[in-house]
Motif scaffolding. Structure first.
Motif, PDB file in Angstrom:
ATOM      1  N   PRO A 164       7.441  -1.683  -1.288  1.00  0.00           N
ATOM      2  CA  PRO A 164       7.075  -3.067  -1.616  1.00  0.00           C
ATOM      3  C   PRO A 164       8.295  -3.963  -1.727  1.00  0.00           C
ATOM      4  CG  PRO A 164       5.925  -1.510  -3.046  1.00  0.00           C
ATOM      5  CD  PRO A 164       6.942  -0.717  -2.282  1.00  0.00           C
ATOM      6  N   GLY A 165       8.108  -5.223  -1.369  1.00  0.00           N
ATOM      7  CA  GLY A 165       9.199  -6.171  -1.503  1.00  0.00           C
ATOM      8  C   GLY A 165       9.371  -6.679  -2.920  1.00  0.00           C
ATOM      9  N   GLY A 166       8.338  -6.444  -3.781  1.00  0.00           N
ATOM     10  CA  GLY A 166       8.412  -6.860  -5.176  1.00  0.00           C
ATOM     11  C   GLY A 166       7.630  -8.120  -5.465  1.00  0.00           C
ATOM     12  N   HIS A 167       7.217  -8.825  -4.414  1.00  0.00           N
ATOM     13  CA  HIS A 167       6.484 -10.066  -4.627  1.00  0.00           C
ATOM     14  C   HIS A 167       4.972  -9.872  -4.519  1.00  0.00           C
ATOM     15  CE1 HIS A 167       7.420  -9.567  -0.349  1.00  0.00           C
ATOM     16  NE2 HIS A 167       6.222 -10.071  -0.142  1.00  0.00           N
ATOM     17  N   GLU A 168       4.529  -8.718  -4.047  1.00  0.00           N
ATOM     18  CA  GLU A 168       3.098  -8.483  -3.847  1.00  0.00           C
ATOM     19  C   GLU A 168       2.368  -8.430  -5.195  1.00  0.00           C
ATOM     20  OE1 GLU A 168       5.452  -6.392  -0.600  1.00  0.00           O
ATOM     21  OE2 GLU A 168       5.477  -6.400  -2.803  1.00  0.00           O
ATOM     22  N   ARG A 169       1.217  -9.089  -5.248  1.00  0.00           N
ATOM     23  CA  ARG A 169       0.434  -9.120  -6.492  1.00  0.00           C
ATOM     24  C   ARG A 169      -0.691  -8.090  -6.488  1.00  0.00           C
ATOM     25  NH1 ARG A 169       3.191 -10.281 -10.218  1.00  0.00           N
ATOM     26  NH2 ARG A 169       4.574  -9.297  -8.680  1.00  0.00           N
ATOM     27  N   VAL A 170      -0.971  -7.477  -5.336  1.00  0.00           N
ATOM     28  CA  VAL A 170      -1.962  -6.406  -5.247  1.00  0.00           C
ATOM     29  C   VAL A 170      -1.281  -5.184  -4.643  1.00  0.00           C
ATOM     30  CG1 VAL A 170      -4.143  -5.630  -4.221  1.00  0.00           C
ATOM     31  CG2 VAL A 170      -3.900  -8.004  -4.994  1.00  0.00           C
ATOM     32  N   VAL A 171      -1.419  -4.050  -5.319  1.00  0.00           N
ATOM     33  CA  VAL A 171      -0.837  -2.797  -4.859  1.00  0.00           C
ATOM     34  C   VAL A 171      -1.941  -1.755  -4.769  1.00  0.00           C
ATOM     35  CG1 VAL A 171       0.770  -0.922  -5.416  1.00  0.00           C
ATOM     36  CG2 VAL A 171       1.425  -3.311  -5.825  1.00  0.00           C
ATOM     37  N   LEU A 192       0.835  -1.186   0.000  1.00  0.00           N
ATOM     38  CA  LEU A 192       0.000   0.000   0.000  1.00  0.00           C
ATOM     39  C   LEU A 192       0.875   1.244   0.000  1.00  0.00           C
ATOM     40  CD1 LEU A 192      -1.393  -2.175   2.340  1.00  0.00           C
ATOM     41  CD2 LEU A 192      -3.303  -0.692   1.698  1.00  0.00           C
ATOM     42  N   PHE A 193       0.423   2.248  -0.758  1.00  0.00           N
ATOM     43  CA  PHE A 193       1.096   3.545  -0.800  1.00  0.00           C
ATOM     44  C   PHE A 193       0.157   4.591  -0.225  1.00  0.00           C
ATOM     45  CE2 PHE A 193       3.381   1.046  -3.822  1.00  0.00           C
ATOM     46  CZ  PHE A 193       4.683   1.547  -3.830  1.00  0.00           C
ATOM     47  N   ALA A 194       0.643   5.328   0.774  1.00  0.00           N
ATOM     48  CA  ALA A 194      -0.200   6.311   1.443  1.00  0.00           C
ATOM     49  C   ALA A 194       0.395   7.703   1.309  1.00  0.00           C
ATOM     50  CB  ALA A 194      -0.355   5.954   2.928  1.00  0.00           C
ATOM     51  N   GLY A 195      -0.451   8.663   0.990  1.00  0.00           N
ATOM     52  CA  GLY A 195      -0.056  10.058   0.972  1.00  0.00           C
ATOM     53  C   GLY A 195      -0.282  10.686   2.328  1.00  0.00           C
ATOM     54  N   SER A 196      -0.142  11.992   2.388  1.00  0.00           N
ATOM     55  CA  SER A 196      -0.229  12.677   3.678  1.00  0.00           C
ATOM     56  C   SER A 196      -1.644  13.126   4.030  1.00  0.00           C
ATOM     57  CB  SER A 196       0.694  13.900   3.670  1.00  0.00           C
ATOM     58  OG  SER A 196       0.314  14.813   2.642  1.00  0.00           O
ATOM     59  N   GLY A 197      -2.573  13.071   3.056  1.00  0.00           N
ATOM     60  CA  GLY A 197      -3.924  13.548   3.297  1.00  0.00           C
ATOM     61  C   GLY A 197      -4.884  12.441   3.667  1.00  0.00           C
ATOM     62  N   ASN A 198      -6.176  12.731   3.529  1.00  0.00           N
ATOM     63  CA  ASN A 198      -7.191  11.757   3.917  1.00  0.00           C
ATOM     64  C   ASN A 198      -7.232  10.541   3.002  1.00  0.00           C
ATOM     65  OD1 ASN A 198      -8.022  13.101   6.192  1.00  0.00           O
ATOM     66  ND2 ASN A 198      -9.724  14.152   5.190  1.00  0.00           N
ATOM     67  N   ASN A 199      -6.769  10.684   1.750  1.00  0.00           N
ATOM     68  CA  ASN A 199      -6.672   9.509   0.892  1.00  0.00           C
ATOM     69  C   ASN A 199      -5.656   8.531   1.472  1.00  0.00           C
ATOM     70  OD1 ASN A 199      -5.562   8.286  -2.097  1.00  0.00           O
ATOM     71  ND2 ASN A 199      -7.770   8.517  -1.831  1.00  0.00           N
ATOM     72  N   GLY A 200      -4.563   9.082   2.029  1.00  0.00           N
ATOM     73  CA  GLY A 200      -3.598   8.241   2.729  1.00  0.00           C
ATOM     74  C   GLY A 200      -4.205   7.617   3.968  1.00  0.00           C
ATOM     75  N   GLY A 201      -5.071   8.375   4.662  1.00  0.00           N
ATOM     76  CA  GLY A 201      -5.757   7.819   5.821  1.00  0.00           C
ATOM     77  C   GLY A 201      -6.616   6.623   5.441  1.00  0.00           C
ATOM     78  N   ASP A 202      -7.287   6.715   4.302  1.00  0.00           N
ATOM     79  CA  ASP A 202      -8.058   5.571   3.810  1.00  0.00           C
ATOM     80  C   ASP A 202      -7.151   4.357   3.612  1.00  0.00           C
ATOM     81  OD1 ASP A 202     -10.337   7.201   3.691  1.00  0.00           O
ATOM     82  OD2 ASP A 202      -9.981   7.737   1.599  1.00  0.00           O
ATOM     83  N   ALA A 203      -5.952   4.602   3.081  1.00  0.00           N
ATOM     84  CA  ALA A 203      -5.013   3.502   2.839  1.00  0.00           C
ATOM     85  C   ALA A 203      -4.571   2.847   4.144  1.00  0.00           C
ATOM     86  CB  ALA A 203      -3.803   4.009   2.063  1.00  0.00           C
ATOM     87  N   TYR A 204      -4.369   3.652   5.191  1.00  0.00           N
ATOM     88  CA  TYR A 204      -4.007   3.071   6.496  1.00  0.00           C
ATOM     89  C   TYR A 204      -5.121   2.167   7.007  1.00  0.00           C
ATOM     90  CZ  TYR A 204       0.070   6.129   7.085  1.00  0.00           C
ATOM     91  OH  TYR A 204       1.282   6.751   6.953  1.00  0.00           O
ATOM     92  N   VAL A 205      -6.359   2.585   6.839  1.00  0.00           N
ATOM     93  CA  VAL A 205      -7.476   1.755   7.299  1.00  0.00           C
ATOM     94  C   VAL A 205      -7.541   0.462   6.495  1.00  0.00           C
ATOM     95  CG1 VAL A 205      -9.977   1.618   7.572  1.00  0.00           C
ATOM     96  CG2 VAL A 205      -8.792   3.756   8.093  1.00  0.00           C
ATOM     97  N   VAL A 253       0.905  -7.334   4.825  1.00  0.00           N
ATOM     98  CA  VAL A 253       0.836  -6.011   4.218  1.00  0.00           C
ATOM     99  C   VAL A 253       2.108  -5.221   4.495  1.00  0.00           C
ATOM    100  CG1 VAL A 253      -1.686  -5.890   4.333  1.00  0.00           C
ATOM    101  CG2 VAL A 253      -0.341  -5.016   6.229  1.00  0.00           C
ATOM    102  N   ARG A 254       2.486  -4.425   3.511  1.00  0.00           N
ATOM    103  CA  ARG A 254       3.571  -3.456   3.669  1.00  0.00           C
ATOM    104  C   ARG A 254       3.025  -2.105   3.213  1.00  0.00           C
ATOM    105  NH1 ARG A 254       8.827  -5.279   4.197  1.00  0.00           N
ATOM    106  NH2 ARG A 254       9.625  -3.367   3.246  1.00  0.00           N
ATOM    107  N   LEU A 255       3.284  -1.077   3.999  1.00  0.00           N
ATOM    108  CA  LEU A 255       2.780   0.252   3.668  1.00  0.00           C
ATOM    109  C   LEU A 255       3.936   1.226   3.540  1.00  0.00           C
ATOM    110  CD1 LEU A 255      -0.374   2.024   4.819  1.00  0.00           C
ATOM    111  CD2 LEU A 255       1.790   3.261   4.963  1.00  0.00           C
ATOM    112  N   HIS A 256       3.964   1.873   2.369  1.00  0.00           N
ATOM    113  CA  HIS A 256       4.979   2.900   2.120  1.00  0.00           C
ATOM    114  C   HIS A 256       4.315   4.267   2.216  1.00  0.00           C
ATOM    115  CE1 HIS A 256       8.405   4.986   0.456  1.00  0.00           C
ATOM    116  NE2 HIS A 256       7.619   5.533  -0.467  1.00  0.00           N
ATOM    117  N   ALA A 257       4.745   5.071   3.179  1.00  0.00           N
ATOM    118  CA  ALA A 257       4.215   6.424   3.356  1.00  0.00           C
ATOM    119  C   ALA A 257       5.082   7.400   2.578  1.00  0.00           C
ATOM    120  CB  ALA A 257       4.175   6.796   4.828  1.00  0.00           C
TER     121      ALA A 257
END
Length: 534
Positions: free
Chosen positions: A109-116, A55-68, A80-84
């Motif tokens: 990402p580690g490179g093996h994830e099939r869903v981003v 998961l890739f998260a930004g600094s705004g509420n869209n990133g907040g959605d990603a954290y959830v 899961v791995r999350l890149h902020a």
């Protein structure tokens, strides 16, 4: 007519604000959005989750959605791995990060994830991508190139939620999960959005407002609009329609329209064509009654033997379409005016050359095309006009605005001034009504429809539905939807648009009608789904 909303960025923000003002906590909206998105990922991409989710998260509420989303996936055992791209800066995003942190592994990402999951930028972003988000988008692109499925939250990062403009560096999504409303830019950039899924986050019950947002027809409406066909129905009860056009050398347009009308359930179809085109219609559509153009107005009421129609044929028609292959001659113009005047009480579709002739007469008289159309059809109880962009520009007397806000406003104003329902063909298709109500958008279709004769096919479906008793708006929206869905089914079946023709669209019409008559029941939390156009 119930409908889901298609909003600009400002309209989406206003709806969120209205819900919060009405007492819905903003964090509850975020929690609902992320939880519903996680449930969809678990359900629809289960086979890929054993490789983990990045998961890739930004600094705004869209990133907040990603954290959830990340927290909910981790709770059920998904790795899961999350890149902020940057630390959260809104209160809700900070809260989401703190609640999710114990369950997360942070890092790229580690490179093996099939869903981003792309949660970098939401509906508030406009303009170019800047660092550090741009660098994160590059990582998303690399993952896509490596075969990962990209799931965007609300909009793919870098896609303007209002205009559909795509910033350099933005990565196309395989699926975009919309929260509460479909963002307008997604329908203007379908190829970049992929599959579009509208998720219920609780806005519908908290916000009931008309703010200029476009409407997207509710799938359940189509089954309600379409009249049932009784088991003992006969041809006289399924609607009798007439299609006028087919100038010498242009019989194909009426043939396509007539075939489409019959495929839409019309019981009887009369193809009123130029004499040299009669044989082509009879040979190609034997189910239709092929008749030549009446040479005098009296022939409409008392057809002579040469017309080839039984007495009172047109008097008994339930709806009339004029324009496919009509031609632009003085004779064509006279026929158009005569038909409209003599059959003024019938539901009417004006398409193609009929619209060109309306604009031509208005120009000759030095009047506005909308005013001329209103005067001309003032006795008609139902009129649908179906211009493409070039025909609409001719009716306007000016270029169609490239900005979709202005384009929709021009269409709405023309519908009000002319007193007719306007269907502007395109990607997407827009429908405006003479009462000045909200624009209805039909997002369905593929490049299979970008070919000569496609509009004639659409007109045939509309006139059949008018003949079966549908109101102009419902007939226009329903016809454009089944037309587009048939193209989507045909394109998917053959693996792409190349190699297909309108004949392949015709072959998919039965399946498309079933989708409208028996709408799909969506899983909990899903309001509507639009398939990927690719």
């Amino acid at each position: 007519m119930s409908a889901w909303r298609v909003t600009s960025a400002a309209e989406a923000a206003a709806r969120d604000h209205a819900a919060i003002t009405a007492g819905v906590a903003s964090f509850d909206l975020m929690l609902q959005a992320g939880t519903t998105a996680a449930a969809l990922i678990l359900r629809d991409y289960a086979a890929q989750l054993s490789h983990g989710v990045a998961l890739f998260a930004g600094s705004g509420n869209n990133g907040g959605d990603a954290y959830v989303v990340a927290a909910q996936l981790a709770r059920v055992g998904v790795s899961v791995r999350l890149h902020a791209a940057a630390p959260p800066r809104t209160a809700d995003a900070v809260r989401a990060m703190r609640l999710a942190a114990p369950a997360l592994v942070f890092g790229p990402p580690g490179g093996h994830e099939r869903v981003v999951v792309d949660g970098l930028l939401g509906t508030g972003h406009r303009g170019a991508l800047r660092e550090p988000v741009l660098a994160a988008c590059r990582r998303v692109s690399l993952a896509r190139d490596g075969g990962s499925t990209i799931v965007a939250l609300d909009v793919p990062s870098g896609l303007d939620a209002t205009t559909g403009e795509i910033a350099d560096g933005s990565t196309a999504a395989h699926a975009t999960l919309c929260f509460g409303t479909v963002k307008r830019g997604l329908l203007l950039a379908r190829g970049h959005a992929g599959r579009i899924v509208l998720l219920d986050i609780g806005l519908a019950g908290a916000v009931d407002r008309e703010d200029g947002a476009w409407h997207l027809a509710n799938a359940a409406d189509f089954a309600r609009w379409l009249p049932p066909m009784a088991w003992n129905a006969h041809k006289g009860r399924r609607g009798r329609v007439a299609i006028v056009g087919g100038h010498e050398g242009m019989a194909g347009a009426v043939i396509l329209a007539t075939r489409a009308a019959l495929a839409a359930g019309a019981g009887l179809a009369h193809a009123i064509v130029d004499a040299p085109s009669v044989m082509a219609v009879q040979l190609t559509v034997p189910q239709a009654l092929a008749e030549r153009w009446p040479e005098q107005a009296a022939e409409l009421a008392e057809p002579g033997a040469e017309v080839g129609a039984e007495p009172g044929t047109l008097d008994r028609c339930d709806a009339l379409a004029i324009g496919p292959g009509l031609g632009r001659s003085a004779r064509s113009s006279q026929l158009l005016e005569r038909m409209v005047n003599e059959l003024r009480d019938r539901p009417l579709v004006l398409d193609a050359d009929a619209l060109w002739l309306v604009a031509e007469v208005a120009n000759t008289l030095g009047t506005d095309a909308a005013a001329h159309l209103r005067h001309w059809t003032r006795h008609s109880r139902a009129v649908v006009c179906t211009p493409h962009e070039g025909e609409f520009a001719r009716l306007l007397g000016a270029a169609v605005p490239p900005e979709w806000d202005k384009r929709a406003d021009a269409l709405r104003q023309f519908a009000v001034r002319s007193g007719v329902t306007m269907l502007l063909k395109g990607t997407p298709t827009l429908v405006a009504t003479p009462d000045g109500g909200p624009i209805t958008v039909v997002p369905h279709g593929t490049p299979l429809l970008a070919t000569g004769g496609s509009g004639d096919m659409l007109s045939g479906v509309i006139v059949a539905l008018l003949g079966q008793g549908l109101a102009p708006k419902e007939a226009a929206v329903c016809a454009a939807t089944v037309h587009g869905r048939a193209a989507e089914l045909a394109t998917a079946r053959q693996g792409g648009p190349r190699g297909g023709t309108l004949e392949t669209v015709f072959e998919s019409l039965p399946s498309a009608w079933r989708l409208l008559e028996d709408p799909v029941t969506f899983p909990p939390g899903v309001l509507v789904e639009l398939p990927s156009p690719a």
